[in-house]
Design an enzyme around this catalytic site. Structure first.
Site, PDB file in Angstrom:
ATOM      1  N   GLU A  80       1.217  -1.224  -0.032  1.00 43.13           N
ATOM      2  CA  GLU A  80       0.132   0.535  -0.466  1.00 43.13           C
ATOM      3  C   GLU A  80       0.845   1.182   0.134  1.00 43.13           C
ATOM      4  O   GLU A  80       0.681   2.349   0.328  1.00 43.13           O
ATOM      5  CB  GLU A  80      -0.595   0.047   1.199  1.00 43.13           C
ATOM      6  CG  GLU A  80      -1.544  -1.447   1.215  1.00 43.13           C
ATOM      7  CD  GLU A  80      -2.751  -1.301   0.014  1.00 43.13           C
ATOM      8  OE1 GLU A  80      -2.994  -0.567  -0.445  1.00 43.13           O
ATOM      9  OE2 GLU A  80      -3.333  -2.780  -0.533  1.00 43.13           O
ATOM     10  N   ASP A 115      -1.400  -1.707  -9.235  1.00 42.06           N
ATOM     11  CA  ASP A 115      -1.498  -3.152  -8.963  1.00 42.06           C
ATOM     12  C   ASP A 115      -2.446  -3.818 -10.119  1.00 42.06           C
ATOM     13  O   ASP A 115      -2.829  -2.839 -11.376  1.00 42.06           O
ATOM     14  CB  ASP A 115      -3.534  -3.178  -8.114  1.00 42.06           C
ATOM     15  CG  ASP A 115      -3.067  -2.751  -6.948  1.00 42.06           C
ATOM     16  OD1 ASP A 115      -2.099  -2.493  -5.692  1.00 42.06           O
ATOM     17  OD2 ASP A 115      -4.214  -1.744  -6.111  1.00 42.06           O
TER      18      ASP A 115
END
Length: 720
Positions: free
Chosen positions: A128, A219
């Site tokens: 993250e 991602d």
């Protein structure tokens, strides 16, 4: 020199991950719709270099279920097309786990990559992109030479866009790391905009002069899992067009590995980044009211055309704020630290080879319990998804159970710990037996906030308080079933997955735990209580109780007492509540004896109830039932509302799990039961999530002055 085209070095990095505890069908669908077609497309373009990261969670699944994928990766590594990044094996937020665990998780994934792909990674994917300034020392010690973070991190340090076309060095106590800034512009171009816009952007960059390096890091699920992206990327051919464009424009764009850049180009300078993550994450970390104010302020800046030049000075919270925003997240985190402390004590002891082998299994269970996804919430369901929280508890409880095996006899023991478990400045109580962990919070109503049944690895109180989220106000602005023709980033889209969600926006003023002591108006209904739209007549729900613990031969006796008050008409009357828990050394049950003392000079009548929140849903609604026994035996699904008079036994039964949680009382009660359901955001839109079922026995009692009235409850956990 500006005006002359330079060949742009393009660092294309893709991160793929699935959470610990996610359903197997999700892994399979993500593999078929995203991971496999992405790699197959990339193999058709061998001159396009990529930097790939896969979490250990995903690699373990692939090794067991799709081993051919790992063979493809190895061939592409050996051909020089791929550079593989390491990271925390089970994708933890690295700053919030102990340094020893950082090292252990990274080494575990590095070793896996070395064994499977014959390659030693030196780059790291930061989960993250949560950065804290102390990271260079432990990461460098783990053999990491570079990592990718968002360009926002650099802009918060005062750098401009044109200063981000390369990499920087940072250090902590002399330990250095190379940092590559991932372009937010590219994150929103790829794969959502036409390929031509990407080429135009790269051409403009090439004309800026120098030796530009531009990094894309995001991602992998954007290429097939996010809504609409499988059709867009694969069926409609965006990904094929993108890779072909990279080859066709090789004179303009050179795809590179990060390690090549470090070898061939010097750093742009030294930098010290503030704590940060990507900008959306930092907004999500804000409390609900602040989230709304932040959103409104950004909107105002855009309307006044001030956002672009000044947005780097507008930032949200800090990832660790999630531990303050959500007590449920904090409890998981502190349990993880507590389990780690137990392991650390054992590591200092003299161990046999067999014990060392078991300890390695325990550590792996702890590492699984550090997977980040259930600890926070934003556009992904995360914390709001019970199966993800349940997986965290399962692995941490399993670690505890295995630890018990190392240093405990099978039966007949009890451990009592009094300390500030959740680090809020007040003392908590943990009682451990071979089958149970009982966690109590004296300063918040003497409530039971965790109850672990160790043989099944389940926290039976794993629920979520209903609270306002900043995005709830958008419900009225959204249209159910929208299906935009254009493919957007999940950060830009909001859909409502089912109608009527706005009718579920009830907010709790207290934490949903168990052994919560309520005094209600006689007219209170099940409906008003379930919506948390009722009047509480006493001051017991979340106020401090006095604690006394006595360890006895047969177990532990916990005495909780509060000298409080209740409203009777217009009178604020003194009332004492005592609850005495008896936790035996063996078995999976405990008794709670309530004594209510009326300190008033006259008799009073009260509606008293004890709230339990129980979370069991392994078998789905079809296999889980709420039951009540007594004069009116009843059985309904978990997501049903139930009211039964004169009940003497009640609880929840999960046939798939083979487990029953029952509460028995010596004083027949009116039973209220209802589901706790939340409205939360996921990548596919706003959705309803079942969290737990409330079991609320209540009694209309007459309390004579100066004499106790007793109610006895026995909570029993049994396997079917």
């Amino acid at each position: 020199m500006p005006g002359q085209e330079s060949r742009v070095k393009f660092l294309f990095a893709v991160h793929s991950h699935q959470p610990v505890g996610n359903f197997d069908f999700v892994f399979r669908e993500a593999y078929d719709s995203c991971y496999l077609p992405f790699l197959e497309c990339l193999t058709k373009h061998p001159t396009v270099k990529a930097n790939l990261h896969y979490s250990g969670v995903l690699l373990e699944w692939m090794k067991e279920n799709r081993p051919e994928y790992l063979k493809m990766l190895r061939q592409m590594v050996e051909s020089g097309q791929l550079e593989i990044l390491t990271g925390g094996f089970y994708e933890p937020i690295l700053p919030i786990i102990p340094d020893g665990d950082k090292l252990g998780q990274i080494q575990m994934l590095t070793e896996f990559i070395r064994e499977e792909f014959g390659y030693k990674p030196v780059g790291l994917w930061l989960a993250e992109r949560v950065w804290e300034p102390h990271l260079p020392k432990p990461l460098s010690s783990a053999g990491v030479k570079y990592l990718i973070v968002d360009d926002a991190h650099f802009k918060y340090s005062g750098l401009e866009e044109e200063e981000l076309h390369g990499y920087y060095l940072t250090e902590e106590e002399g330990y250095t790391l190379a940092l590559f800034p991932s372009s937010k512009k590219l994150r929103y171009l790829i794969p959502f905009r036409p390929v031509g816009e990407f080429i135009k952007f790269m051409r403009e960059l090439s004309q800026a002069g120098g030796q530009p390096v531009i990094t894309y890091g995001d991602d992998g699920e954007k290429f097939g899992v996010w809504p609409g992206t499988h059709k867009h990327c694969h069926e409609e051919g965006w990904l094929e067009e993108f890779f072909s464009a990279l080859e066709e424009n090789s004179g303009l764009i050179e795809t590179v590995h990060a390690s090549e850049v470090i070898r061939s180009l010097p750093p742009l300078g030294r930098i010290y980044l503030p704590t940060a993550s990507y900008s959306e994450m930092m907004q999500w970390a804000l409390p609900g009211e602040s989230y709304i104010k932040f959103e409104d302020f950004e909107k105002r800046l855009k309307e006044e055309e001030l956002f672009e030049p000044y947005h780097i000075f507008v930032r949200g919270g800090f990832w660790r704020n999630f531990l303050a925003k959500y007590p449920e997240s904090n409890n998981m985190h502190k349990k993880m630290l507590w389990v780690g402390e137990k392991i650390n004590r054992i590591q200092k002891e003299q161990l046999s080879s067999e014990e060392k082998e078991l300890l390695a299994k325990i550590e792996r269970e702890k590492y699984r319990g550090q997977c980040n996804c259930a600890y926070w919430h934003g556009v992904f369901g995360g914390l709001y998804l019970p199966h993800l929280r349940g997986a965290i508890y399962k692995h941490l409880i399993n670690a505890e159970r295995l630890t018990d095996r190392l240093r405990r006899e099978k039966n007949g023991w009890v451990d009592v710990h009094r300390f500030d478990f959740d680090r809020d400045g007040t003392e908590d109580l943990i009682v451990e037996t071979p089958k149970l962990n009982v966690y109590l919070k004296p300063d918040k109503g003497g409530t039971l906030f965790e109850l672990d049944y160790k043989p099944k690895g389940i926290n039976l109180l794993d629920t979520l308080t209903r609270r306002e989220e900043g995005y709830h106000r958008q419900l009225s602005e959204s249209v159910a079933g929208e299906n935009p023709e254009t493919v957007e980033s999940i950060h830009d889209r909001l859909e409502v997955k089912e109608s009527g969600l706005e009718q579920l926006l009830f907010y709790d003023w207290y934490d949903r735990k168990s052994l919560i002591d309520h005094f209600l108006r006689k007219e209170t209904t099940l409906e008003s209580f379930s919506r948390c739209q009722y009047e509480e007549k006493g001051d017991f729900v979340n106020q401090p109780y006095q604690l006394e613990v006595k360890e006895q031969t047969e177990g532990t006796r916990i005495h909780l007492r509060r000298d409080g008050h209740i409203w009777v008409g217009s009178n604020w009357i003194a009332l004492t509540v005592e609850k005495v828990l008896s936790v035996p050394k063996e078995g999976a049950e405990f008794e709670v004896l309530y004594r209510l003392w009326n300190r008033h000079s006259a008799k009073i009548e009260v509606l008293f109830g004890v709230e339990f929140n129980i979370s069991m849903l392994e078998g789905g609604f079809d296999n889980c039932r709420v039951f009540a026994k007594g004069e009116h035996p009843t059985e309904v699904k978990l997501n049903s509302t139930l009211e039964v008079p004169d009940a003497t036994s009640f609880g929840i039964r999960d046939k798939s799990m083979g487990l029953e949680v029952a509460v028995e009382t010596d004083t027949p009660a009116t039973l209220w039961s209802f589901p706790i359901e939340t409205v939360s955001l996921s990548e596919s839109g706003l959705e309803k999530n079942y969290q737990s079922t409330v079991i609320f026995p209540n009694w209309h009692l007459e309390l004579p002055p100066g004499e106790p009235v007793e109610v006895r409850l026995v909570k029993r956990i049994s396997e079917l």
